[in-house]
Design an enzyme around this catalytic site. Sequence first.
Site, PDB file in Angstrom:
ATOM      1  CE1 TYR A  81      -3.949   2.127   0.479  1.00  0.00           C
ATOM      2  CE2 TYR A  81      -2.871   2.988   2.456  1.00  0.00           C
ATOM      3  CZ  TYR A  81      -3.888   3.050   1.520  1.00  0.00           C
ATOM      4  OH  TYR A  81      -4.842   4.047   1.605  1.00  0.00           O
TER       5      TYR A  81
ATOM      6  CE  LYS B 207      -3.792   4.964  -1.589  1.00  0.00           C
ATOM      7  NZ  LYS B 207      -4.792   5.530  -2.514  1.00  0.00           N
TER       8      LYS B 207
HETATM    9  P1  NAP Z   1     -13.695   2.821   0.547  1.00  0.00           P
HETATM   10  O1  NAP Z   1     -14.773   3.268   1.451  1.00  0.00           O
HETATM   11  O2  NAP Z   1     -13.289   1.383   0.532  1.00  0.00           O
HETATM   12  O3  NAP Z   1     -14.049   3.277  -0.950  1.00  0.00           O
HETATM   13  C1  NAP Z   1     -13.228   2.913  -2.025  1.00  0.00           C
HETATM   14  C2  NAP Z   1     -14.092   2.718  -3.245  1.00  0.00           C
HETATM   15  O4  NAP Z   1     -13.235   2.315  -4.344  1.00  0.00           O
HETATM   16  C3  NAP Z   1     -15.120   1.593  -3.068  1.00  0.00           C
HETATM   17  O5  NAP Z   1     -16.335   1.951  -3.671  1.00  0.00           O
HETATM   18  C4  NAP Z   1     -14.468   0.431  -3.805  1.00  0.00           C
HETATM   19  O6  NAP Z   1     -15.380  -0.565  -4.251  1.00  0.00           O
HETATM   20  C5  NAP Z   1     -13.821   1.163  -4.959  1.00  0.00           C
HETATM   21  N1  NAP Z   1     -12.820   0.348  -5.620  1.00  0.00           N
HETATM   22  C6  NAP Z   1     -11.940  -0.525  -5.060  1.00  0.00           C
HETATM   23  N2  NAP Z   1     -11.213  -1.132  -6.010  1.00  0.00           N
HETATM   24  C7  NAP Z   1     -11.628  -0.625  -7.203  1.00  0.00           C
HETATM   25  C8  NAP Z   1     -11.277  -0.858  -8.556  1.00  0.00           C
HETATM   26  N3  NAP Z   1     -10.329  -1.750  -8.888  1.00  0.00           N
HETATM   27  N4  NAP Z   1     -11.916  -0.161  -9.529  1.00  0.00           N
HETATM   28  C9  NAP Z   1     -12.879   0.736  -9.216  1.00  0.00           C
HETATM   29  N5  NAP Z   1     -13.283   0.990  -7.959  1.00  0.00           N
HETATM   30  C10 NAP Z   1     -12.660   0.315  -6.953  1.00  0.00           C
HETATM   31  O7  NAP Z   1     -12.334   3.620   0.841  1.00  0.00           O
HETATM   32  P2  NAP Z   1     -12.052   5.105   1.395  1.00  0.00           P
HETATM   33  O8  NAP Z   1     -11.568   4.966   2.774  1.00  0.00           O
HETATM   34  O9  NAP Z   1     -13.154   6.044   1.061  1.00  0.00           O
HETATM   35  O10 NAP Z   1     -10.764   5.443   0.508  1.00  0.00           O
HETATM   36  C11 NAP Z   1     -10.805   6.283  -0.648  1.00  0.00           C
HETATM   37  C12 NAP Z   1      -9.377   6.607  -1.034  1.00  0.00           C
HETATM   38  O11 NAP Z   1      -8.722   7.269   0.057  1.00  0.00           O
HETATM   39  C13 NAP Z   1      -8.531   5.363  -1.336  1.00  0.00           C
HETATM   40  O12 NAP Z   1      -7.642   5.632  -2.393  1.00  0.00           O
HETATM   41  C14 NAP Z   1      -7.755   5.155  -0.037  1.00  0.00           C
HETATM   42  O13 NAP Z   1      -6.566   4.457  -0.240  1.00  0.00           O
HETATM   43  C15 NAP Z   1      -7.530   6.591   0.385  1.00  0.00           C
HETATM   44  N6  NAP Z   1      -7.258   6.751   1.815  1.00  0.00           N
HETATM   45  C16 NAP Z   1      -8.161   6.371   2.761  1.00  0.00           C
HETATM   46  C17 NAP Z   1      -7.858   6.564   4.117  1.00  0.00           C
HETATM   47  C18 NAP Z   1      -8.801   6.188   5.231  1.00  0.00           C
HETATM   48  O14 NAP Z   1      -8.397   6.306   6.397  1.00  0.00           O
HETATM   49  N7  NAP Z   1     -10.010   5.775   4.968  1.00  0.00           N
HETATM   50  C19 NAP Z   1      -6.627   7.127   4.479  1.00  0.00           C
HETATM   51  C20 NAP Z   1      -5.736   7.497   3.486  1.00  0.00           C
HETATM   52  C21 NAP Z   1      -6.059   7.312   2.157  1.00  0.00           C
HETATM   53  P3  NAP Z   1     -15.577  -1.887  -3.296  1.00  0.00           P
HETATM   54  O15 NAP Z   1     -16.164  -1.363  -2.025  1.00  0.00           O
HETATM   55  O16 NAP Z   1     -16.466  -2.782  -4.081  1.00  0.00           O
HETATM   56  O17 NAP Z   1     -14.174  -2.445  -3.114  1.00  0.00           O
END
Ligand code: NAP
Length: 254
Positions: A155, A159
């Site tokens: 990861y 990133k």
């Molecule tokens: P989330 O709730 O899991 O949402 C991610 C979305 O991306 C989900 O709808 C997921 O679908 C979709 N997805 C996953 N794989 C995919 C693919 N191959 N093609 C198209 N769509 C896909 O995550 P989030 O926490 O909102 O995260 C959003 C972004 O912020 C990500 O890039 C994550 O790495 C980053 N981020 C999050 C955090 C945190 O603390 N939450 C911190 C730092 C960075 P499914 O649900 O079906 O997999």
Amino acid sequence: MSNSQRLEGKTCIITGGSSGIGAATVRRFVEEGAEVLIADIALEAAEGLARGLGNTVSAIRCDVRLEDDVRRVADTALRRWGHVDVLVNNAGSELNRTYDQTTVEEWDRVLDTDLKGPWLFCKHVVPHMVKAGRGSVINISSLNGLVGFPLSTAYGSAKGGLVVFTKDLAIELAPSGVRVNCVCPGVIATPMMERWTDLMPDKGEAQKMLRGVMPIGRMGTAEEVAGAIFFFASDDSALCQGAVLSVDGGFVAQ
Ligand code: NAP
């Protein structure tokens, strides 16, 4: 809640927009007057969100790892609108695994979703922005892309790569009028974070630990990250090129 309509008439693709940070960004952009195409592997959830937000939002199935899917999203957006103003590369996939227990399949899933996906979207959308002489690309990285953590080699590599990809593309495109910037969220309460705590032996303890990670003493909200993404989508960030904005309650300031 904002009704400033600062994105009125702007056409936007948001990947992974059915959940968490992506969904909050879709809502914020719509409130601000944008037209949004959600590109997500979870089509049903994306369609459900779009239905609830009115006719300026629609959803399309897309696995960001697959070039044919990405090309189809770009073609759909360009046929519909003639131009894409904003691309938010938000879809992401996480992994908590030691470097030696990570399988090749897991490594490829994470790198392909979190790094190859944003590149594919840029490959198929940005040339049209360049032709038009305007556009804003916002890549969603992570504090894992800025500092090291245990169990985070796949990861963190993806990133961290996305942070440098943002800077490289920003420099390549600087004379074109297309802006490329990056948001690095800290610990944010979303379904992704929920899945992580579900894997821990003591979920309550894991949540308590997460609340303590950021100096502000709490997790962030998806809406707070959406506010930073909105900034890069809006003309207020006109001078930002290759910027990396930490939205992490002070974590990397320590
Ligand atoms: P989330 O709730 O899991 O949402 C991610 C979305 O991306 C989900 O709808 C997921 O679908 C979709 N997805 C996953 N794989 C995919 C693919 N191959 N093609 C198209 N769509 C896909 O995550 P989030 O926490 O909102 O995260 C959003 C972004 O912020 C990500 O890039 C994550 O790495 C980053 N981020 C999050 C955090 C945190 O603390 N939450 C911190 C730092 C960075 P499914 O649900 O079906 O997999």
